[in-house]
Design a protein around this motif. Structure first.
Motif, PDB file in Angstrom:
ATOM      1  N   GLY A  86       0.771  -1.218   0.061  1.00 48.71           N
ATOM      2  CA  GLY A  86       0.011  -0.113  -0.102  1.00 48.71           C
ATOM      3  C   GLY A  86       0.889   1.136   0.046  1.00 48.71           C
ATOM      4  O   GLY A  86       0.340   2.196  -0.379  1.00 48.71           O
ATOM      5  N   THR A 111     -10.647  -0.980  -9.201  1.00 53.12           N
ATOM      6  CA  THR A 111     -10.067   0.283  -8.935  1.00 53.12           C
ATOM      7  C   THR A 111     -11.318   1.318  -8.446  1.00 53.12           C
ATOM      8  O   THR A 111     -12.295   1.038  -9.243  1.00 53.12           O
ATOM      9  CB  THR A 111      -9.065   0.921  -9.895  1.00 53.12           C
ATOM     10  OG1 THR A 111      -8.319   0.026 -10.446  1.00 53.12           O
ATOM     11  CG2 THR A 111      -8.669   2.292  -9.622  1.00 53.12           C
ATOM     12  N   VAL A 148      -7.243   3.951  -6.190  1.00 50.81           N
ATOM     13  CA  VAL A 148      -6.824   2.957  -4.873  1.00 50.81           C
ATOM     14  C   VAL A 148      -7.351   1.460  -5.545  1.00 50.81           C
ATOM     15  O   VAL A 148      -8.475   1.321  -5.928  1.00 50.81           O
ATOM     16  CB  VAL A 148      -7.833   3.306  -3.616  1.00 50.81           C
ATOM     17  CG1 VAL A 148      -7.238   2.182  -2.462  1.00 50.81           C
ATOM     18  CG2 VAL A 148      -7.586   4.503  -2.937  1.00 50.81           C
ATOM     19  N   TYR A 197      -7.945  -2.385  -5.337  1.00 49.52           N
ATOM     20  CA  TYR A 197      -7.984  -3.513  -4.447  1.00 49.52           C
ATOM     21  C   TYR A 197      -7.970  -4.911  -4.878  1.00 49.52           C
ATOM     22  O   TYR A 197      -8.729  -5.167  -5.983  1.00 49.52           O
ATOM     23  CB  TYR A 197      -9.638  -3.659  -3.845  1.00 49.52           C
ATOM     24  CG  TYR A 197      -9.885  -2.350  -3.229  1.00 49.52           C
ATOM     25  CD1 TYR A 197      -9.782  -2.425  -1.677  1.00 49.52           C
ATOM     26  CD2 TYR A 197     -10.350  -1.057  -3.594  1.00 49.52           C
ATOM     27  CE1 TYR A 197      -9.657  -1.110  -0.869  1.00 49.52           C
ATOM     28  CE2 TYR A 197     -10.580  -0.006  -2.743  1.00 49.52           C
ATOM     29  CZ  TYR A 197     -10.223   0.033  -1.447  1.00 49.52           C
ATOM     30  OH  TYR A 197     -10.570   1.043  -0.708  1.00 49.52           O
ATOM     31  N   THR A 257      -7.770  -9.372   0.618  1.00 46.35           N
ATOM     32  CA  THR A 257      -7.902  -8.158  -0.199  1.00 46.35           C
ATOM     33  C   THR A 257      -6.834  -7.303   0.229  1.00 46.35           C
ATOM     34  O   THR A 257      -6.698  -6.716   1.388  1.00 46.35           O
ATOM     35  CB  THR A 257      -9.178  -7.386   0.112  1.00 46.35           C
ATOM     36  OG1 THR A 257     -10.241  -8.492  -0.382  1.00 46.35           O
ATOM     37  CG2 THR A 257      -9.385  -6.481  -1.076  1.00 46.35           C
ATOM     38  N   ARG A 276      -4.809  -3.820  -0.434  1.00 46.02           N
ATOM     39  CA  ARG A 276      -5.126  -2.230  -1.013  1.00 46.02           C
ATOM     40  C   ARG A 276      -3.893  -1.719  -1.433  1.00 46.02           C
ATOM     41  O   ARG A 276      -2.916  -1.586  -0.710  1.00 46.02           O
ATOM     42  CB  ARG A 276      -5.766  -1.417   0.115  1.00 46.02           C
ATOM     43  CG  ARG A 276      -6.216  -0.364  -0.211  1.00 46.02           C
ATOM     44  CD  ARG A 276      -6.872   0.468   1.144  1.00 46.02           C
ATOM     45  NE  ARG A 276      -6.939   2.097   0.884  1.00 46.02           N
ATOM     46  CZ  ARG A 276      -6.380   3.050   0.872  1.00 46.02           C
ATOM     47  NH1 ARG A 276      -4.917   3.032   1.276  1.00 46.02           N
ATOM     48  NH2 ARG A 276      -6.731   4.262   0.698  1.00 46.02           N
ATOM     49  N   ARG A 331      -2.057   1.951  -3.396  1.00 43.22           N
ATOM     50  CA  ARG A 331      -2.189   3.258  -3.773  1.00 43.22           C
ATOM     51  C   ARG A 331      -1.869   3.554  -5.154  1.00 43.22           C
ATOM     52  O   ARG A 331      -0.991   2.689  -5.997  1.00 43.22           O
ATOM     53  CB  ARG A 331      -1.292   4.095  -2.905  1.00 43.22           C
ATOM     54  CG  ARG A 331      -1.302   5.296  -3.255  1.00 43.22           C
ATOM     55  CD  ARG A 331      -0.278   6.101  -2.062  1.00 43.22           C
ATOM     56  NE  ARG A 331      -0.263   7.252  -2.626  1.00 43.22           N
ATOM     57  CZ  ARG A 331       0.425   8.273  -1.903  1.00 43.22           C
ATOM     58  NH1 ARG A 331       1.091   7.918  -0.897  1.00 43.22           N
ATOM     59  NH2 ARG A 331       0.497   9.471  -2.325  1.00 43.22           N
TER      60      ARG A 331
END
Length: 82
Positions: A19, A46, A54, A56, A68, A70, A72
């Motif tokens: 992330g 997205t 973001v 996923y 899951t 995340r 950036r």
């Protein structure tokens, strides 16, 4: 107990590392999560949050758990957030 705690901490560390990495596209995020988890990617999507993408990425890990992650994404310019 210790083994489960170790796996949980490893998963959280991985999610944080992925992330905080540089902003990337969805395909780059999928490749990175696949490489770093050694798992099978089940889905990826997205979302736009404020002015940033973001990603996923849902992955089936080698120990049989679904996670899951995340990631950036890039900044979005000239588009409205959903």
């Amino acid at each position: 107990m210790f083994n489960r705690l170790t796996k949980t901490l490893l998963a959280l560390t991985l999610a944080l590392a992925v992330g905080l990495a540089h902003a990337m596209s969805l395909s780059e995020a999928v490749d990175k999560v696949r490489r770093e988890t050694g798992g099978k990617v089940l889905s990826a999507r997205t979302e736009i949050q404020s002015d940033r993408e973001v990603h996923y990425v849902k992955v089936l890990t080698q120990d049989g758990r679904v996670r899951t992650v995340r990631v950036r994404g890039d900044r979005v310019r000239g588009k409205r957030a959903n």
